[in-house]
Design a protein around this motif. Sequence first.
Motif, short mmCIF file in Angstrom:
data_model
loop_
_atom_site.label_atom_id
_atom_site.label_comp_id
_atom_site.label_asym_id
_atom_site.label_seq_id
_atom_site.Cartn_x
_atom_site.Cartn_y
_atom_site.Cartn_z
N GLU A 1 6.55 36.36 102.26
CA GLU A 1 5.50 35.83 101.37
C GLU A 1 4.39 35.18 102.19
O GLU A 1 3.20 35.37 101.91
N TRP B 1 -3.85 39.60 100.07
CA TRP B 1 -4.07 39.74 98.63
C TRP B 1 -5.55 39.95 98.30
O TRP B 1 -6.43 39.39 98.95
N LYS C 1 -2.17 38.11 93.74
CA LYS C 1 -0.78 37.64 93.74
C LYS C 1 -0.37 37.17 92.36
O LYS C 1 0.72 37.50 91.87
N ALA C 2 -1.24 36.41 91.70
CA ALA C 2 -0.93 35.92 90.36
C ALA C 2 -0.81 37.07 89.37
O ALA C 2 0.07 37.07 88.49
N GLN D 1 2.53 38.91 89.76
CA GLN D 1 3.69 38.16 89.24
C GLN D 1 3.78 38.26 87.72
O GLN D 1 4.87 38.12 87.15
N LYS D 2 2.67 38.51 87.06
CA LYS D 2 2.67 38.62 85.59
C LYS D 2 3.01 40.02 85.10
O LYS D 2 3.16 40.24 83.90
N THR E 1 8.72 42.73 96.44
CA THR E 1 7.92 42.92 95.23
C THR E 1 8.79 42.86 93.99
O THR E 1 8.44 42.21 92.99
N PHE F 1 9.90 39.25 93.41
CA PHE F 1 8.74 38.43 93.06
C PHE F 1 8.33 38.65 91.61
O PHE F 1 7.98 37.72 90.89
N VAL F 2 8.41 39.90 91.14
CA VAL F 2 7.99 40.22 89.77
C VAL F 2 9.07 39.86 88.76
O VAL F 2 8.78 39.29 87.70
N GLY G 1 12.13 38.06 89.36
CA GLY G 1 12.89 36.83 89.55
C GLY G 1 14.38 37.06 89.67
O GLY G 1 15.16 36.10 89.75
#
Length: 295
Positions: free
Chosen positions: A39, A46, A51-52, A55-56, A232, A235-236, A238
């Motif tokens: 990370e 990025w 990055k945000a 993650q969504k 990845t 991160f996406v 969890g």
Amino acid sequence: MDSESDLSDVEAPTPSFAEVWRGRRVHWQDRSTWFGALETWLEREWRPGGKARLQKRKLDLCWDDSEWLDALECHVQPSVETLIEGLADELAKAKLRTFYGCRVPDAGVFHREGLRRNDPAELEALARRLVAEHDDLAWMRQNIEAIIAGFDDRERDTGRLYVSADERPQLDHSGHYLLFGSEWLQCLLGPGARRALKRYGTPTVVEVDLPFDWASEETRREFARHLLQEWTRVFVTGETFSPALDFSVTLLRDIPAEMVVGHSHPRMLKNPFMQYRTERTANPTCPHCVGSANA
């Protein structure tokens, strides 16, 4: 062996971007050894807000689906292939926790002498000794020299040594290395020798911290791809489970004893020659274990 660490575990302070991989021990199954470092390494890559947004994302993909990398590529500035090449170069500064599955009478030999590459002359000598000493192989005694002379695969893997980045596939799918030992010997002596081979030694998994620059650039690129894909996914989603990774490193040199950091004797193995039937190790220990316990 190291156990998987939950992502909520507190990691040690991460070095700066430039030195994040230097001297780091990377253990696939223990995410705390690489997740935070990767990370940090990605921070400069990025796109604005990428990055945000990643993650969504709501993605329903299998853990080994390459579309995880497609998702990552949408949110970073360089291509994924560029990231893989850069990460592979950086991993040359790290050590990779690797595993070697075998069957030996005393695992102490690895702590004293390290691991040696495949040597047909040594294996021939062991074959002769096994046939001479085990009554289960008495039927081969008159013909062992002819069997050795006629072995077409004598040079298979000569001068090579294979270690893996995850021991779990060996336990679940390639248990014949631990149940019966050397594949070279198994091919030479044939299925009729399995009973005798199973009485020789104890199933053993040797742990090695391998300098990653010993691996080929192609091997490091392949592992970098796995790391980026798994990073990845976690991160996406969890998710904290660690998938078993079938990944080997081919070496053309011996591994010295100082790189051997431990060993274990699996209590349960799956026999691929018997529809993966689970078999229990009769005595999951060796003289080195007993000596260490009494020291």
